[in-house]
Design a protein around this motif. Structure first.
Motif, PDB file in Angstrom:
ATOM      1  N   LEU A   8       0.836  -1.205   0.000  1.00 58.75           N
ATOM      2  CA  LEU A   8       0.000   0.000   0.000  1.00 58.75           C
ATOM      3  C   LEU A   8       0.872   1.255   0.000  1.00 58.75           C
ATOM      4  N   SER A   9       1.873   1.275   0.859  1.00 60.03           N
ATOM      5  CA  SER A   9       2.767   2.438   0.926  1.00 60.03           C
ATOM      6  C   SER A   9       3.525   2.624  -0.384  1.00 60.03           C
ATOM      7  N   SER A  10       3.974   1.520  -0.962  1.00 59.61           N
ATOM      8  CA  SER A  10       4.717   1.588  -2.228  1.00 59.61           C
ATOM      9  C   SER A  10       3.841   2.101  -3.359  1.00 59.61           C
ATOM     10  N   ALA A  11       2.545   1.826  -3.282  1.00 57.07           N
ATOM     11  CA  ALA A  11       1.614   2.249  -4.327  1.00 57.07           C
ATOM     12  C   ALA A  11       1.229   3.723  -4.203  1.00 57.07           C
ATOM     13  N   GLY A  61      -5.663   6.764  -0.039  1.00 53.92           N
ATOM     14  CA  GLY A  61      -5.041   6.937  -1.338  1.00 53.92           C
ATOM     15  C   GLY A  61      -6.013   7.378  -2.405  1.00 53.92           C
ATOM     16  N   THR A  62      -5.471   7.769  -3.518  1.00 53.96           N
ATOM     17  CA  THR A  62      -6.256   8.210  -4.671  1.00 53.96           C
ATOM     18  C   THR A  62      -6.570   7.003  -5.558  1.00 53.96           C
ATOM     19  N   LYS A  63      -7.308   7.258  -6.614  1.00 51.84           N
ATOM     20  CA  LYS A  63      -7.601   6.195  -7.571  1.00 51.84           C
ATOM     21  C   LYS A  63      -6.308   5.699  -8.210  1.00 51.84           C
ATOM     22  N   ASP A  64      -5.394   6.611  -8.507  1.00 50.83           N
ATOM     23  CA  ASP A  64      -4.102   6.212  -9.093  1.00 50.83           C
ATOM     24  C   ASP A  64      -3.327   5.290  -8.152  1.00 50.83           C
ATOM     25  N   ALA A  65      -3.367   5.595  -6.845  1.00 49.61           N
ATOM     26  CA  ALA A  65      -2.690   4.742  -5.872  1.00 49.61           C
ATOM     27  C   ALA A  65      -3.342   3.362  -5.834  1.00 49.61           C
ATOM     28  N   TYR A  66      -4.664   3.317  -5.930  1.00 46.99           N
ATOM     29  CA  TYR A  66      -5.379   2.035  -5.940  1.00 46.99           C
ATOM     30  C   TYR A  66      -5.012   1.218  -7.174  1.00 46.99           C
ATOM     31  N   VAL A  67      -4.973   1.870  -8.329  1.00 47.19           N
ATOM     32  CA  VAL A  67      -4.597   1.177  -9.569  1.00 47.19           C
ATOM     33  C   VAL A  67      -3.164   0.659  -9.462  1.00 47.19           C
ATOM     34  N   SER A  68      -2.279   1.449  -8.889  1.00 45.57           N
ATOM     35  CA  SER A  68      -0.891   1.039  -8.703  1.00 45.57           C
ATOM     36  C   SER A  68      -0.806  -0.152  -7.743  1.00 45.57           C
ATOM     37  N   TYR A  69      -1.574  -0.126  -6.668  1.00 46.12           N
ATOM     38  CA  TYR A  69      -1.615  -1.232  -5.707  1.00 46.12           C
ATOM     39  C   TYR A  69      -2.066  -2.521  -6.384  1.00 46.12           C
ATOM     40  N   ARG A  70      -3.126  -2.437  -7.194  1.00 46.24           N
ATOM     41  CA  ARG A  70      -3.623  -3.624  -7.912  1.00 46.24           C
ATOM     42  C   ARG A  70      -2.573  -4.145  -8.896  1.00 46.24           C
ATOM     43  N   ILE A  72       0.693  -3.891  -8.499  1.00 42.71           N
ATOM     44  CA  ILE A  72       1.712  -4.553  -7.683  1.00 42.71           C
ATOM     45  C   ILE A  72       1.261  -5.975  -7.343  1.00 42.71           C
ATOM     46  N   LEU A  73      -0.005  -6.127  -6.966  1.00 50.10           N
ATOM     47  CA  LEU A  73      -0.516  -7.447  -6.603  1.00 50.10           C
ATOM     48  C   LEU A  73      -0.574  -8.398  -7.787  1.00 50.10           C
ATOM     49  N   SER A  74      -0.739  -7.860  -8.979  1.00 46.89           N
ATOM     50  CA  SER A  74      -0.871  -8.724 -10.152  1.00 46.89           C
ATOM     51  C   SER A  74       0.471  -9.224 -10.680  1.00 46.89           C
ATOM     52  N   GLN A  75       1.568  -8.650 -10.198  1.00 44.69           N
ATOM     53  CA  GLN A  75       2.890  -9.073 -10.655  1.00 44.69           C
ATOM     54  C   GLN A  75       3.275 -10.372  -9.958  1.00 44.69           C
ATOM     55  N   PRO A  76       3.798 -11.326 -10.713  1.00 44.21           N
ATOM     56  CA  PRO A  76       4.244 -12.565 -10.063  1.00 44.21           C
ATOM     57  C   PRO A  76       5.461 -12.302  -9.183  1.00 44.21           C
TER      58      PRO A  76
END
Length: 94
Positions: A8-11, A61-70, A72-76
């Motif tokens: 979350l912080s990284s995003a 966070g903002t929408k951009d932070a949420y998209v960035s978080y998702r 990050i999670l989608s990366q293997p």
């Protein structure tokens, strides 16, 4: 810091710590470990994520932070491609 808090912080989410009565009240008003979307009007949206166990905080966070978080999670997770056994070196006696 646990793994999810790190992501979350990284995003781009920032942690708002619940270190006073109002903060704890706000933290407990949110469902734990779930995103809540707060519409501020004029198309401005904030994503709130309550973390009551590890940091005792709300990530905002903002929408951009949420998209960035998702993203990050989608990366293997990186996997080691070559593993070498660990061998002990013998000490030479002189």
């Amino acid at each position: 810091m646990d793994k999810n808090s790190f992501y979350l912080s990284s995003a781009g989410f920032r942690a708002q710590f619940a270190n006073d009565a109002n903060g704890k009240k706000a933290l407990l008003a949110l469902p734990p470990h779930r995103f809540v979307i707060h519409n501020l009007g004029n198309g401005d949206v904030r994503y709130l994520y309550a973390e009551p166990q590890h940091c005792v905080c709300v990530f905002i966070g903002t929408k951009d932070a949420y998209v960035s978080y998702r993203a990050i999670l989608s990366q293997p997770l990186p996997q080691p491609t070559m593993l070498r056994p660990i061998t002990r070196r013998r000490r030479r006696r002189y």
